[in-house]
Write a protein that holds these residues in place. Structure first.
Motif, PDB file in Angstrom:
ATOM      1  N   LEU A   1      24.824  13.859 110.665  1.00  0.00           N
ATOM      2  CA  LEU A   1      25.751  14.948 111.134  1.00  0.00           C
ATOM      3  C   LEU A   1      25.793  15.973 110.224  1.00  0.00           C
ATOM      4  N   THR A   2      25.186  15.955 108.985  1.00  0.00           N
ATOM      5  CA  THR A   2      24.847  16.793 107.951  1.00  0.00           C
ATOM      6  C   THR A   2      23.578  17.707 107.876  1.00  0.00           C
ATOM      7  N   GLY A   3      22.733  16.919 108.638  1.00  0.00           N
ATOM      8  CA  GLY A   3      21.194  17.603 108.420  1.00  0.00           C
ATOM      9  C   GLY A   3      20.672  17.042 106.972  1.00  0.00           C
ATOM     10  N   GLY A   4      19.391  17.552 106.835  1.00  0.00           N
ATOM     11  CA  GLY A   4      18.615  16.957 105.450  1.00  0.00           C
ATOM     12  C   GLY A   4      17.910  15.325 105.630  1.00  0.00           C
ATOM     13  N   GLU A   5      18.299  14.755 106.963  1.00  0.00           N
ATOM     14  CA  GLU A   5      17.717  13.555 107.125  1.00  0.00           C
ATOM     15  C   GLU A   5      16.191  13.769 107.081  1.00  0.00           C
ATOM     16  N   ASP A   6      15.489  14.823 107.563  1.00  0.00           N
ATOM     17  CA  ASP A   6      13.951  14.911 107.328  1.00  0.00           C
ATOM     18  C   ASP A   6      13.595  14.924 105.810  1.00  0.00           C
ATOM     19  N   SER A   7      14.102  15.608 104.879  1.00  0.00           N
ATOM     20  CA  SER A   7      13.950  15.745 103.548  1.00  0.00           C
ATOM     21  C   SER A   7      13.975  14.434 102.947  1.00  0.00           C
ATOM     22  N   VAL A   8      15.235  13.519 103.443  1.00  0.00           N
ATOM     23  CA  VAL A   8      15.154  12.289 102.983  1.00  0.00           C
ATOM     24  C   VAL A   8      13.876  11.359 103.248  1.00  0.00           C
ATOM     25  N   PHE A   9      13.529  11.517 104.555  1.00  0.00           N
ATOM     26  CA  PHE A   9      12.288  10.851 105.062  1.00  0.00           C
ATOM     27  C   PHE A   9      11.062  11.312 104.310  1.00  0.00           C
ATOM     28  N   PHE A  10      10.861  12.534 104.081  1.00  0.00           N
ATOM     29  CA  PHE A  10       9.774  12.960 103.218  1.00  0.00           C
ATOM     30  C   PHE A  10       9.853  12.555 101.995  1.00  0.00           C
ATOM     31  N   ALA A  11      10.895  12.514 101.192  1.00  0.00           N
ATOM     32  CA  ALA A  11      10.781  11.812  99.940  1.00  0.00           C
ATOM     33  C   ALA A  11      10.468  10.522  99.700  1.00  0.00           C
ATOM     34  N   ALA A  12      11.024   9.660 100.834  1.00  0.00           N
ATOM     35  CA  ALA A  12      10.647   8.275 100.785  1.00  0.00           C
ATOM     36  C   ALA A  12       9.068   8.166 100.963  1.00  0.00           C
ATOM     37  N   ALA A  13       8.628   8.897 102.005  1.00  0.00           N
ATOM     38  CA  ALA A  13       7.243   8.683 102.311  1.00  0.00           C
ATOM     39  C   ALA A  13       6.377   8.904 101.037  1.00  0.00           C
ATOM     40  N   ARG A  14       6.916  10.052 100.328  1.00  0.00           N
ATOM     41  CA  ARG A  14       6.044  10.553  99.042  1.00  0.00           C
ATOM     42  C   ARG A  14       5.947   9.281  97.999  1.00  0.00           C
ATOM     43  N   GLN A  15       7.106   8.702  97.968  1.00  0.00           N
ATOM     44  CA  GLN A  15       7.475   7.462  96.957  1.00  0.00           C
ATOM     45  C   GLN A  15       6.387   6.597  97.329  1.00  0.00           C
TER      46      GLN A  15
ATOM     47  N   ASN B   1      10.941  21.600 107.013  1.00  0.00           N
ATOM     48  CA  ASN B   1      11.479  20.473 107.897  1.00  0.00           C
ATOM     49  C   ASN B   1      10.588  19.633 108.766  1.00  0.00           C
ATOM     50  N   ILE B   2      11.060  18.956 109.591  1.00  0.00           N
ATOM     51  CA  ILE B   2      10.247  18.091 110.493  1.00  0.00           C
ATOM     52  C   ILE B   2       9.940  18.649 111.817  1.00  0.00           C
ATOM     53  N   GLY B   3      10.222  20.061 111.890  1.00  0.00           N
ATOM     54  CA  GLY B   3      10.171  20.388 113.212  1.00  0.00           C
ATOM     55  C   GLY B   3       8.824  20.926 113.800  1.00  0.00           C
ATOM     56  N   ASN B   4       7.774  20.627 112.999  1.00  0.00           N
ATOM     57  CA  ASN B   4       6.321  20.857 113.393  1.00  0.00           C
ATOM     58  C   ASN B   4       5.385  20.114 112.584  1.00  0.00           C
ATOM     59  N   THR B   5       5.311  18.651 113.065  1.00  0.00           N
ATOM     60  CA  THR B   5       4.742  17.654 112.257  1.00  0.00           C
ATOM     61  C   THR B   5       4.099  16.598 113.210  1.00  0.00           C
ATOM     62  N   LEU B   6       3.039  16.129 112.468  1.00  0.00           N
ATOM     63  CA  LEU B   6       2.210  15.039 112.870  1.00  0.00           C
ATOM     64  C   LEU B   6       2.222  14.034 111.983  1.00  0.00           C
ATOM     65  N   ILE B   7       2.754  12.627 112.313  1.00  0.00           N
ATOM     66  CA  ILE B   7       2.788  11.615 111.334  1.00  0.00           C
ATOM     67  C   ILE B   7       2.133  10.242 111.742  1.00  0.00           C
TER      68      ILE B   7
ATOM     69  N   GLY C   1      24.627  12.471 116.478  1.00  0.00           N
ATOM     70  CA  GLY C   1      23.857  12.748 115.019  1.00  0.00           C
ATOM     71  C   GLY C   1      22.309  12.895 115.399  1.00  0.00           C
ATOM     72  N   ILE C   2      21.666  13.900 114.735  1.00  0.00           N
ATOM     73  CA  ILE C   2      20.126  13.896 114.748  1.00  0.00           C
ATOM     74  C   ILE C   2      19.496  12.625 114.032  1.00  0.00           C
ATOM     75  N   SER C   3      20.064  12.187 113.242  1.00  0.00           N
ATOM     76  CA  SER C   3      19.224  10.823 112.820  1.00  0.00           C
ATOM     77  C   SER C   3      19.054   9.803 113.883  1.00  0.00           C
ATOM     78  N   PHE C   4      20.227   9.598 114.475  1.00  0.00           N
ATOM     79  CA  PHE C   4      20.185   8.569 115.712  1.00  0.00           C
ATOM     80  C   PHE C   4      19.337   9.186 116.862  1.00  0.00           C
ATOM     81  N   ALA C   5      19.479  10.400 117.031  1.00  0.00           N
ATOM     82  CA  ALA C   5      18.415  10.888 118.129  1.00  0.00           C
ATOM     83  C   ALA C   5      16.813  10.776 117.840  1.00  0.00           C
ATOM     84  N   ARG C   6      16.568  11.146 116.494  1.00  0.00           N
ATOM     85  CA  ARG C   6      15.253  11.110 116.090  1.00  0.00           C
ATOM     86  C   ARG C   6      14.683   9.421 116.085  1.00  0.00           C
ATOM     87  N   ASN C   7      15.491   8.686 115.530  1.00  0.00           N
ATOM     88  CA  ASN C   7      15.357   7.155 115.389  1.00  0.00           C
ATOM     89  C   ASN C   7      15.059   6.516 116.688  1.00  0.00           C
TER      90      ASN C   7
END
Length: 307
Positions: free
Chosen positions: A185-199, A161-167, A75-81
């Motif tokens: 496994l579905t993707g969209g984990e980057d959108s969830v992260f951005f939404a949480a960060a904006r909050q 998406n998060i494919g070109n980002t500095l944080i 899963g992409i979330s696990f790899a990025r974490n």
């Protein structure tokens, strides 16, 4: 920039793309940065068979430190974490394993980060289509993403998406996860992260000069793949909405999407006599709306199930 070197970790989550990964790493080693910057490359292999190890070992003599780790949980979330867990610098940059960077990419991102005192900086991803792609794909610009003026502040609706980002590292650690395993496994984990960060009130700024290029394989340049991606994106949009506003409030939003679905179906029927790219655009709108509606069923399209 102060005399103390600013440390950046470049995070790469990869899965069975050794040739593309080699191109990416080579582009990262060509980065032209000021003396005040120091960076490492953090590569997390999401393949338990360690298919990326040979690529990493081929760059063993590089003056830039390359950290390699394996995340066997699919899963992409696990790899990025896992990437984030290995970061030690003040900043973390993210780039995908099917992309490669312009020589000035990292310095441009850092310049924008400092100039606008940003928390997150995003940049453009330029698609590189195969030479034999159907003309309607090119005319319709189906793989092109929105671009903005450097310094533009991005809202929820414009974040990509998060494919070109500095944080900033502190932003990553302030969000639980920071990438939600529910979307592994579905993707969209980057959108969830951005939404949480904006909050949390972070500033997200665009840098139009920090360019990366994405290699689009031939198997993606067809209507079926585009339809599946549109369905998945629509489903991810709805899941994020319900996650933010609650399931029952999300149902009212989904009722609105039902009306919108019928409107897009009607528009798609009207578009049938038109050019292929125009018909495809209306069809993909129908697919996105179907994805939004199917989100309520819990039967999620898992684009990132590894085979």
């Amino acid at each position: 920039m102060s005399s103390e070197k600013v440390r950046i970790d470049i995070c790469v989550a990869t899965y069975r793309r050794p040739a593309l990964l080699s191109v990416l790493v080579a582009s990262l080693l060509r980065q032209k940065v000021d003396d005040g910057l120091r960076f490492r490359i953090v590569i997390v292999d999401n393949d338990a068979a360690q298919t990326a190890r040979t690529v990493v070992e081929s760059f063993i003599s590089s003056p830039v430190p390359i950290i390699y780790a394996v995340e066997p949980v699919q899963g992409i979330s696990f790899a990025r974490n896992r990437c984030v867990s290995l970061c030690e610098g003040k900043y973390a940059a993210f780039i995908d394993d099917d992309e490669y960077a312009d020589d000035n990419w990292l310095q441009c991102m850092m310049n924008t980060m400092e100039r606008f005192n940003a928390d997150i900086v995003l940049g453009p991803v330029i698609p590189l289509l195969p030479p034999d792609v159907s003309p309607w794909i090119t005319v319709g610009k189906f793989f092109e993403r929105c671009r903005y003026t450097t310094g533009a502040s991005l809202t929820d609706s414009t974040i990509g998406n998060i494919g070109n980002t500095l944080i900033r590292h502190e932003v990553l650690t302030s969000v639980p996860g920071p990438f939600d395993p529910e979307f592994a496994l579905t993707g969209g984990e980057d959108s969830v992260f951005f939404a949480a960060a904006r909050q949390k009130g972070v500033s997200i700024i665009w840098c139009d000069t920090a360019t990366v290029y994405e290699t689009i394989p031939t198997e993606r340049t067809n209507l079926l793949w585009l339809a599946c991606r549109a369905f998945r994106c629509g489903q991810g949009h709805a899941r994020l909405w319900m996650k933010q506003h609650g399931y029952f409030y999300g149902l009212f939003w989904l009722l609105y999407r039902v009306v919108h679905l019928f409107a897009t179906i009607a528009a798609a029927l009207v578009a049938l006599p038109m050019r292929t790219d125009i018909r495809a655009k209306f069809f993909l709108k129908v697919c996105r709306n179907l994805g939004r509606l199917f989100a309520v069923t819990g039967l999620n399209y898992r684009e990132y199930v590894r085979k």
